[in-house]
Design a protein around this motif. Structure first.
Motif, PDB file in Angstrom:
ATOM      1  N   LEU A   1     -21.253   0.146   9.130  1.00  0.00           N
ATOM      2  CA  LEU A   1     -22.309   0.023   8.326  1.00  0.00           C
ATOM      3  C   LEU A   1     -22.496  -1.482   8.040  1.00  0.00           C
ATOM      4  O   LEU A   1     -21.660  -2.111   7.605  1.00  0.00           O
ATOM      5  CB  LEU A   1     -21.944   0.750   6.863  1.00  0.00           C
TER       6      LEU A   1
ATOM      7  N   MET B   1     -21.426  -4.050   5.211  1.00  0.00           N
ATOM      8  CA  MET B   1     -20.200  -4.334   4.755  1.00  0.00           C
ATOM      9  C   MET B   1     -19.515  -5.245   5.796  1.00  0.00           C
ATOM     10  O   MET B   1     -19.795  -5.042   7.104  1.00  0.00           O
ATOM     11  CB  MET B   1     -19.212  -3.037   4.926  1.00  0.00           C
TER      12      MET B   1
ATOM     13  N   TYR C   1     -17.849   5.779  -3.682  1.00  0.00           N
ATOM     14  CA  TYR C   1     -17.561   5.832  -2.336  1.00  0.00           C
ATOM     15  C   TYR C   1     -17.301   7.132  -1.777  1.00  0.00           C
ATOM     16  O   TYR C   1     -17.349   8.177  -2.342  1.00  0.00           O
ATOM     17  CB  TYR C   1     -16.438   4.819  -2.135  1.00  0.00           C
ATOM     18  N   GLY C   2     -17.143   7.287  -0.292  1.00  0.00           N
ATOM     19  CA  GLY C   2     -16.444   8.286   0.104  1.00  0.00           C
ATOM     20  C   GLY C   2     -14.959   7.982   0.093  1.00  0.00           C
ATOM     21  O   GLY C   2     -14.398   7.104   0.357  1.00  0.00           O
TER      22      GLY C   2
ATOM     23  N   GLU D   1     -17.011  12.823  -0.656  1.00  0.00           N
ATOM     24  CA  GLU D   1     -18.170  11.952  -0.934  1.00  0.00           C
ATOM     25  C   GLU D   1     -18.684  11.819  -2.392  1.00  0.00           C
ATOM     26  O   GLU D   1     -19.095  12.787  -3.138  1.00  0.00           O
ATOM     27  CB  GLU D   1     -19.516  11.967  -0.172  1.00  0.00           C
TER      28      GLU D   1
ATOM     29  N   ILE E   1     -13.669   4.792   2.147  1.00  0.00           N
ATOM     30  CA  ILE E   1     -14.269   4.742   3.283  1.00  0.00           C
ATOM     31  C   ILE E   1     -14.846   3.499   3.386  1.00  0.00           C
ATOM     32  O   ILE E   1     -15.846   3.415   2.622  1.00  0.00           O
ATOM     33  CB  ILE E   1     -14.915   5.899   3.942  1.00  0.00           C
ATOM     34  N   ASN E   2     -14.467   2.459   4.065  1.00  0.00           N
ATOM     35  CA  ASN E   2     -15.037   0.940   3.971  1.00  0.00           C
ATOM     36  C   ASN E   2     -16.421   0.751   4.709  1.00  0.00           C
ATOM     37  O   ASN E   2     -16.811  -0.325   4.673  1.00  0.00           O
ATOM     38  CB  ASN E   2     -13.957   0.045   4.080  1.00  0.00           C
ATOM     39  N   GLY E   3     -16.606   1.775   5.312  1.00  0.00           N
ATOM     40  CA  GLY E   3     -18.071   1.599   6.285  1.00  0.00           C
ATOM     41  C   GLY E   3     -17.914   1.468   7.916  1.00  0.00           C
ATOM     42  O   GLY E   3     -18.590   1.057   8.458  1.00  0.00           O
TER      43      GLY E   3
ATOM     44  N   TYR F   1     -16.197   3.636  11.280  1.00  0.00           N
ATOM     45  CA  TYR F   1     -15.914   4.852  11.594  1.00  0.00           C
ATOM     46  C   TYR F   1     -15.720   4.930  13.289  1.00  0.00           C
ATOM     47  O   TYR F   1     -16.369   4.208  13.959  1.00  0.00           O
ATOM     48  CB  TYR F   1     -17.028   5.958  11.492  1.00  0.00           C
TER      49      TYR F   1
ATOM     50  N   GLN G   1     -25.136  13.847   4.030  1.00  0.00           N
ATOM     51  CA  GLN G   1     -23.987  13.063   4.086  1.00  0.00           C
ATOM     52  C   GLN G   1     -23.161  12.923   5.032  1.00  0.00           C
ATOM     53  O   GLN G   1     -22.754  13.995   5.669  1.00  0.00           O
ATOM     54  CB  GLN G   1     -22.983  13.059   2.477  1.00  0.00           C
TER      55      GLN G   1
ATOM     56  N   THR H   1     -19.842  11.935   5.167  1.00  0.00           N
ATOM     57  CA  THR H   1     -18.723  12.596   4.866  1.00  0.00           C
ATOM     58  C   THR H   1     -18.486  14.003   4.671  1.00  0.00           C
ATOM     59  O   THR H   1     -17.625  14.797   5.093  1.00  0.00           O
ATOM     60  CB  THR H   1     -18.335  12.014   3.386  1.00  0.00           C
TER      61      THR H   1
HETATM   62  C1  G1P Z   1     -21.773   4.753   2.305  1.00  0.00           C
HETATM   63  C2  G1P Z   1     -20.669   6.260   2.718  1.00  0.00           C
HETATM   64  C3  G1P Z   1     -19.359   6.314   1.911  1.00  0.00           C
HETATM   65  C4  G1P Z   1     -18.738   4.787   2.184  1.00  0.00           C
HETATM   66  C5  G1P Z   1     -19.676   3.699   1.574  1.00  0.00           C
HETATM   67  C6  G1P Z   1     -19.117   2.174   2.245  1.00  0.00           C
HETATM   68  O1  G1P Z   1     -22.041   5.366   0.947  1.00  0.00           O
HETATM   69  O2  G1P Z   1     -21.420   7.352   2.424  1.00  0.00           O
HETATM   70  O3  G1P Z   1     -18.593   7.419   2.257  1.00  0.00           O
HETATM   71  O4  G1P Z   1     -17.559   4.807   1.158  1.00  0.00           O
HETATM   72  O5  G1P Z   1     -20.798   3.820   2.449  1.00  0.00           O
HETATM   73  O6  G1P Z   1     -19.877   1.529   1.808  1.00  0.00           O
HETATM   74  P1  G1P Z   1     -23.334   4.414   0.605  1.00  0.00           P
HETATM   75  O7  G1P Z   1     -22.782   2.967   0.174  1.00  0.00           O
HETATM   76  O8  G1P Z   1     -24.252   4.219   1.529  1.00  0.00           O
HETATM   77  O9  G1P Z   1     -23.711   5.029  -0.667  1.00  0.00           O
END
Ligand code: G1P
Length: 296
Positions: free
Chosen positions: A134, A137, A175-176, A195, A208-210, A212, A234, A236
Protein backbone atom coordinates in the motif's frame (compact mmCIF):
# COMPACT_ATOMS: atom_id res chain seq x y z
CA UNK A 1 2.28 -26.48 3.65
CA UNK A 2 1.75 -24.56 0.42
CA UNK A 3 4.52 -24.82 -2.20
CA UNK A 4 7.07 -21.96 -2.02
CA UNK A 5 7.31 -20.21 -5.37
CA UNK A 6 9.47 -17.09 -5.73
CA UNK A 7 7.67 -13.77 -5.18
CA UNK A 8 8.22 -12.05 -8.54
CA UNK A 9 5.32 -9.65 -8.83
CA UNK A 10 4.06 -6.83 -6.63
CA UNK A 11 0.73 -5.04 -6.81
CA UNK A 12 0.48 -1.34 -5.93
CA UNK A 13 -3.12 -0.18 -5.45
CA UNK A 14 -2.88 3.49 -6.49
CA UNK A 15 -6.50 4.24 -7.38
CA UNK A 16 -7.39 5.93 -4.04
CA UNK A 17 -8.90 9.40 -4.32
CA UNK A 18 -6.72 11.07 -1.68
CA UNK A 19 -9.59 13.08 -0.20
CA UNK A 20 -7.60 13.54 3.02
CA UNK A 21 -5.15 15.67 1.01
CA UNK A 22 -7.42 18.06 -0.84
CA UNK A 23 -6.86 20.54 -2.39
CA UNK A 24 -3.37 19.19 -3.35
CA UNK A 25 -4.84 15.94 -4.70
CA UNK A 26 -7.29 17.78 -6.96
CA UNK A 27 -4.58 17.75 -9.65
CA UNK A 28 -1.76 15.58 -8.24
CA UNK A 29 -2.30 11.94 -7.22
CA UNK A 30 -1.42 11.45 -3.55
CA UNK A 31 1.19 8.87 -4.59
CA UNK A 32 3.06 11.62 -6.45
CA UNK A 33 3.35 13.98 -3.46
CA UNK A 34 7.02 14.28 -2.56
CA UNK A 35 8.75 13.12 0.59
CA UNK A 36 11.99 15.17 0.54
CA UNK A 37 12.75 14.87 -3.20
CA UNK A 38 11.04 11.67 -4.37
CA UNK A 39 7.37 10.91 -4.90
CA UNK A 40 5.87 8.61 -2.29
CA UNK A 41 5.37 5.85 -4.90
CA UNK A 42 9.12 5.74 -5.57
CA UNK A 43 9.87 4.72 -1.95
CA UNK A 44 7.48 1.79 -2.23
CA UNK A 45 8.74 0.67 -5.65
CA UNK A 46 12.34 0.85 -4.31
CA UNK A 47 11.30 -1.31 -1.34
CA UNK A 48 9.80 -3.90 -3.70
CA UNK A 49 12.90 -3.91 -5.93
CA UNK A 50 15.14 -4.40 -2.87
CA UNK A 51 13.04 -7.45 -1.97
CA UNK A 52 13.69 -9.01 -5.41
CA UNK A 53 10.42 -8.04 -7.14
CA UNK A 54 10.75 -8.25 -10.94
CA UNK A 55 7.35 -7.03 -12.15
CA UNK A 56 5.49 -3.99 -10.85
CA UNK A 57 1.70 -3.96 -11.25
CA UNK A 58 -0.07 -0.64 -10.68
CA UNK A 59 -3.83 -0.58 -10.18
CA UNK A 60 -4.63 2.99 -11.13
CA UNK A 61 -7.81 5.00 -11.62
CA UNK A 62 -9.10 8.14 -13.28
CA UNK A 63 -6.66 11.08 -13.01
CA UNK A 64 -3.67 8.86 -12.21
CA UNK A 65 -2.05 8.91 -15.68
CA UNK A 66 0.87 10.92 -14.36
CA UNK A 67 2.03 7.83 -12.40
CA UNK A 68 2.39 5.93 -15.68
CA UNK A 69 4.27 8.88 -17.21
CA UNK A 70 6.59 8.99 -14.20
CA UNK A 71 7.77 5.44 -14.93
CA UNK A 72 8.42 6.24 -18.61
CA UNK A 73 11.27 8.14 -20.29
CA UNK A 74 10.83 11.90 -20.68
CA UNK A 75 12.58 12.39 -23.98
CA UNK A 76 12.72 16.22 -24.13
CA UNK A 77 13.91 16.54 -20.53
CA UNK A 78 16.62 13.90 -20.96
CA UNK A 79 17.77 15.46 -24.24
CA UNK A 80 18.05 18.83 -22.53
CA UNK A 81 20.01 17.37 -19.59
CA UNK A 82 22.38 15.67 -22.07
CA UNK A 83 22.99 18.91 -23.97
CA UNK A 84 23.78 20.69 -20.70
CA UNK A 85 26.04 17.88 -19.41
CA UNK A 86 23.87 17.36 -16.36
CA UNK A 87 25.10 13.79 -15.93
CA UNK A 88 24.16 13.28 -12.30
CA UNK A 89 20.54 14.23 -13.02
CA UNK A 90 20.51 11.98 -16.10
CA UNK A 91 21.77 9.01 -14.08
CA UNK A 92 19.10 9.69 -11.47
CA UNK A 93 16.38 9.46 -14.13
CA UNK A 94 17.89 6.34 -15.69
CA UNK A 95 18.12 4.57 -12.33
CA UNK A 96 14.42 4.93 -11.53
CA UNK A 97 13.25 3.67 -14.92
CA UNK A 98 11.83 0.12 -14.72
CA UNK A 99 13.27 -2.27 -17.31
CA UNK A 100 11.14 -2.41 -20.47
CA UNK A 101 8.15 -4.67 -19.97
CA UNK A 102 8.42 -4.92 -16.18
CA UNK A 103 5.72 -2.39 -15.27
CA UNK A 104 2.02 -3.02 -15.93
CA UNK A 105 -0.91 -0.71 -15.43
CA UNK A 106 -4.56 -1.62 -15.08
CA UNK A 107 -7.50 0.47 -13.93
CA UNK A 108 -9.94 0.07 -11.11
CA UNK A 109 -12.89 1.76 -12.80
CA UNK A 110 -15.05 2.11 -9.68
CA UNK A 111 -13.55 2.65 -6.19
CA UNK A 112 -15.11 -0.37 -4.50
CA UNK A 113 -12.37 -0.95 -1.92
CA UNK A 114 -8.89 -2.43 -1.47
CA UNK A 115 -10.05 -6.02 -2.05
CA UNK A 116 -11.57 -5.04 -5.38
CA UNK A 117 -8.42 -3.10 -6.38
CA UNK A 118 -6.22 -6.15 -5.74
CA UNK A 119 -8.69 -8.35 -7.65
CA UNK A 120 -8.30 -6.02 -10.67
CA UNK A 121 -4.68 -7.26 -10.94
CA UNK A 122 -5.62 -10.97 -11.17
CA UNK A 123 -4.91 -11.46 -14.89
CA UNK A 124 -1.55 -9.71 -14.73
CA UNK A 125 -0.46 -11.61 -11.61
CA UNK A 126 -1.73 -15.00 -12.82
CA UNK A 127 -1.30 -18.22 -10.85
CA UNK A 128 1.61 -17.37 -8.56
CA UNK A 129 2.12 -15.84 -5.09
CA UNK A 130 2.61 -12.09 -5.13
CA UNK A 131 3.20 -9.08 -2.90
CA UNK A 132 0.87 -6.15 -2.24
CA UNK A 133 2.31 -2.83 -1.06
CA UNK A 134 0.00 0.00 0.00
CA UNK A 135 1.80 3.12 -1.21
CA UNK A 136 0.49 5.34 1.59
CA UNK A 137 2.66 3.51 4.07
CA UNK A 138 6.41 4.17 3.82
CA UNK A 139 8.95 2.78 6.22
CA UNK A 140 12.35 3.52 7.66
CA UNK A 141 14.58 2.59 10.56
CA UNK A 142 15.20 -1.16 10.19
CA UNK A 143 18.40 -2.57 8.68
CA UNK A 144 16.38 -4.12 5.83
CA UNK A 145 13.15 -3.14 4.15
CA UNK A 146 9.85 -4.50 5.40
CA UNK A 147 9.10 -6.55 2.27
CA UNK A 148 12.62 -8.02 2.21
CA UNK A 149 12.17 -9.26 5.78
CA UNK A 150 8.80 -10.73 4.80
CA UNK A 151 10.27 -12.56 1.80
CA UNK A 152 12.92 -14.09 4.10
CA UNK A 153 10.22 -15.28 6.48
CA UNK A 154 8.14 -16.58 3.54
CA UNK A 155 11.16 -18.61 2.41
CA UNK A 156 10.83 -20.52 5.71
CA UNK A 157 7.07 -20.48 6.27
CA UNK A 158 5.56 -20.52 2.75
CA UNK A 159 1.86 -19.68 2.56
CA UNK A 160 0.77 -16.09 3.14
CA UNK A 161 2.72 -13.48 5.13
CA UNK A 162 1.42 -10.18 6.55
CA UNK A 163 3.60 -7.49 8.08
CA UNK A 164 2.23 -6.26 11.42
CA UNK A 165 3.06 -3.64 14.01
CA UNK A 166 1.59 -2.86 17.40
CA UNK A 167 -0.67 0.16 17.77
CA UNK A 168 -2.17 1.93 20.76
CA UNK A 169 -5.38 0.04 21.72
CA UNK A 170 -7.54 3.11 21.06
CA UNK A 171 -6.34 3.22 17.41
CA UNK A 172 -7.04 -0.44 16.55
CA UNK A 173 -10.44 0.38 15.00
CA UNK A 174 -8.65 2.16 12.12
CA UNK A 175 -6.87 -0.96 10.84
CA UNK A 176 -6.99 -4.63 9.93
CA UNK A 177 -6.08 -6.49 13.14
CA UNK A 178 -4.70 -10.04 13.50
CA UNK A 179 -4.86 -12.48 16.42
CA UNK A 180 -1.51 -14.19 17.22
CA UNK A 181 -0.93 -17.94 17.61
CA UNK A 182 2.32 -19.91 18.00
CA UNK A 183 5.74 -18.44 17.14
CA UNK A 184 7.22 -19.29 13.71
CA UNK A 185 10.83 -18.23 13.04
CA UNK A 186 10.95 -14.52 13.85
CA UNK A 187 7.18 -14.21 13.35
CA UNK A 188 3.99 -15.89 14.52
CA UNK A 189 1.06 -17.81 13.10
CA UNK A 190 -2.11 -15.77 12.54
CA UNK A 191 -5.25 -17.50 13.86
CA UNK A 192 -7.87 -14.82 13.23
CA UNK A 193 -8.21 -11.37 11.66
CA UNK A 194 -10.77 -8.58 11.47
CA UNK A 195 -11.00 -5.37 9.42
CA UNK A 196 -11.62 -2.22 11.45
CA UNK A 197 -12.96 -3.85 14.64
CA UNK A 198 -15.48 -1.87 16.69
CA UNK A 199 -13.71 0.05 19.48
CA UNK A 200 -12.63 -2.24 22.32
CA UNK A 201 -13.35 -5.52 20.47
CA UNK A 202 -9.96 -6.10 18.78
CA UNK A 203 -8.39 -9.54 19.34
CA UNK A 204 -4.93 -7.90 19.76
CA UNK A 205 -3.15 -4.63 18.97
CA UNK A 206 -1.23 -6.09 16.00
CA UNK A 207 -2.33 -4.13 12.95
CA UNK A 208 -1.66 -5.00 9.30
CA UNK A 209 0.76 -2.27 8.19
CA UNK A 210 0.16 -2.39 4.41
CA UNK A 211 2.55 -5.13 3.22
CA UNK A 212 1.26 -8.55 2.14
CA UNK A 213 2.52 -11.76 0.51
CA UNK A 214 -0.51 -13.64 -0.80
CA UNK A 215 -1.20 -16.88 -2.60
CA UNK A 216 -3.16 -16.57 -5.88
CA UNK A 217 -6.20 -18.41 -4.41
CA UNK A 218 -7.10 -15.03 -2.85
CA UNK A 219 -8.39 -13.91 -6.27
CA UNK A 220 -11.14 -16.57 -6.37
CA UNK A 221 -12.31 -15.47 -2.92
CA UNK A 222 -12.18 -11.76 -3.85
CA UNK A 223 -14.33 -12.45 -6.90
CA UNK A 224 -17.39 -13.15 -4.73
CA UNK A 225 -16.42 -11.10 -1.68
CA UNK A 226 -19.39 -9.21 -0.24
CA UNK A 227 -18.89 -5.67 1.03
CA UNK A 228 -17.59 -5.24 4.59
CA UNK A 229 -16.32 -2.36 6.76
CA UNK A 230 -17.07 1.06 5.25
CA UNK A 231 -19.34 -0.69 2.70
CA UNK A 232 -16.19 -1.61 0.73
CA UNK A 233 -14.87 -4.92 -0.62
CA UNK A 234 -12.18 -5.58 1.97
CA UNK A 235 -9.01 -7.58 1.36
CA UNK A 236 -8.98 -8.65 5.04
CA UNK A 237 -12.40 -10.35 4.69
CA UNK A 238 -11.15 -12.56 1.83
CA UNK A 239 -7.88 -13.25 3.70
CA UNK A 240 -9.96 -14.49 6.64
CA UNK A 241 -11.68 -16.95 4.30
CA UNK A 242 -8.28 -18.06 2.90
CA UNK A 243 -7.05 -18.57 6.49
CA UNK A 244 -9.47 -21.54 6.68
CA UNK A 245 -7.52 -23.23 3.83
CA UNK A 246 -3.93 -21.94 4.07
CA UNK A 247 -1.37 -20.71 6.63
CA UNK A 248 -0.92 -17.02 7.39
CA UNK A 249 2.25 -15.92 9.18
CA UNK A 250 2.81 -12.48 10.72
CA UNK A 251 6.10 -10.64 10.26
CA UNK A 252 6.48 -8.10 13.10
CA UNK A 253 8.16 -5.10 11.45
CA UNK A 254 10.49 -3.26 13.82
CA UNK A 255 11.12 0.01 11.96
CA UNK A 256 9.03 3.15 11.71
CA UNK A 257 6.01 3.38 9.42
CA UNK A 258 4.53 6.68 8.26
CA UNK A 259 1.02 6.96 6.85
CA UNK A 260 1.66 9.56 4.15
CA UNK A 261 -2.04 9.55 3.28
CA UNK A 262 -2.64 11.51 6.51
CA UNK A 263 -1.33 15.05 7.01
CA UNK A 264 0.57 14.32 10.22
CA UNK A 265 2.14 11.14 8.80
CA UNK A 266 3.15 12.94 5.62
CA UNK A 267 4.87 15.79 7.48
CA UNK A 268 6.59 13.39 9.89
CA UNK A 269 7.81 11.26 6.95
CA UNK A 270 9.34 14.35 5.37
CA UNK A 271 11.11 15.27 8.61
CA UNK A 272 12.31 11.71 9.32
CA UNK A 273 13.64 11.09 5.81
CA UNK A 274 15.22 14.57 5.61
CA UNK A 275 16.96 14.10 8.98
CA UNK A 276 18.46 10.83 7.68
CA UNK A 277 20.09 12.65 4.77
CA UNK A 278 23.65 13.83 5.35
CA UNK A 279 23.22 16.63 2.80
CA UNK A 280 20.04 17.97 4.41
CA UNK A 281 20.26 17.27 8.15
CA UNK A 282 22.88 19.98 8.91
CA UNK A 283 20.75 22.54 7.04
CA UNK A 284 17.50 21.88 8.90
CA UNK A 285 18.32 20.57 12.37
CA UNK A 286 19.06 23.98 13.95
CA UNK A 287 16.23 25.90 12.22
CA UNK A 288 13.79 23.11 13.14
CA UNK A 289 14.69 23.41 16.82
CA UNK A 290 14.34 27.21 16.53
CA UNK A 291 10.86 26.92 15.03
CA UNK A 292 9.73 24.59 17.82
CA UNK A 293 11.27 26.86 20.48
CA UNK A 294 9.62 29.98 19.01
CA UNK A 295 6.22 28.32 18.73
CA UNK A 296 6.45 27.32 22.39
C1 G1P B 1 -6.07 -0.73 4.71
C2 G1P B 1 -6.37 -2.17 5.09
C3 G1P B 1 -6.11 -2.39 6.58
C4 G1P B 1 -4.69 -1.98 6.93
C5 G1P B 1 -4.44 -0.53 6.48
C6 G1P B 1 -2.99 -0.13 6.67
O1 G1P B 1 -7.01 0.10 5.31
O2 G1P B 1 -7.71 -2.47 4.76
O3 G1P B 1 -6.33 -3.74 6.92
O4 G1P B 1 -4.48 -2.11 8.32
O5 G1P B 1 -4.76 -0.36 5.09
O6 G1P B 1 -2.84 1.22 6.34
P1 G1P B 1 -7.26 1.64 4.83
O7 G1P B 1 -6.10 2.43 5.36
O8 G1P B 1 -7.31 1.61 3.35
O9 G1P B 1 -8.56 2.05 5.47
Amino acid sequence: MVEKKKIRKAVFPVAGLGTRFLPATKAVPKEMLTVVDKPVIQYVVDEAAEAGIEHFVFVTGRGKGVIEDYFDIQFELEQMLRERNKNAELTLLTNILPKAGTASFTRQQVPLGLGHAVWCARDIVGDEPFAVLLPDMIMTGDNKSCLKGMVELYDQSGGNVLAVEECAPELAHRYGIVAPGEEIGNGFRIIDMVEKPAKGTQPSNYFINGRYILQPEIFTLLETQERGAGNEIQLTDSMLKLLKQQDFTAYPFRGETYDTGAKDGFILANLAFALQREDIRPLIEGPLKDIIAKMG
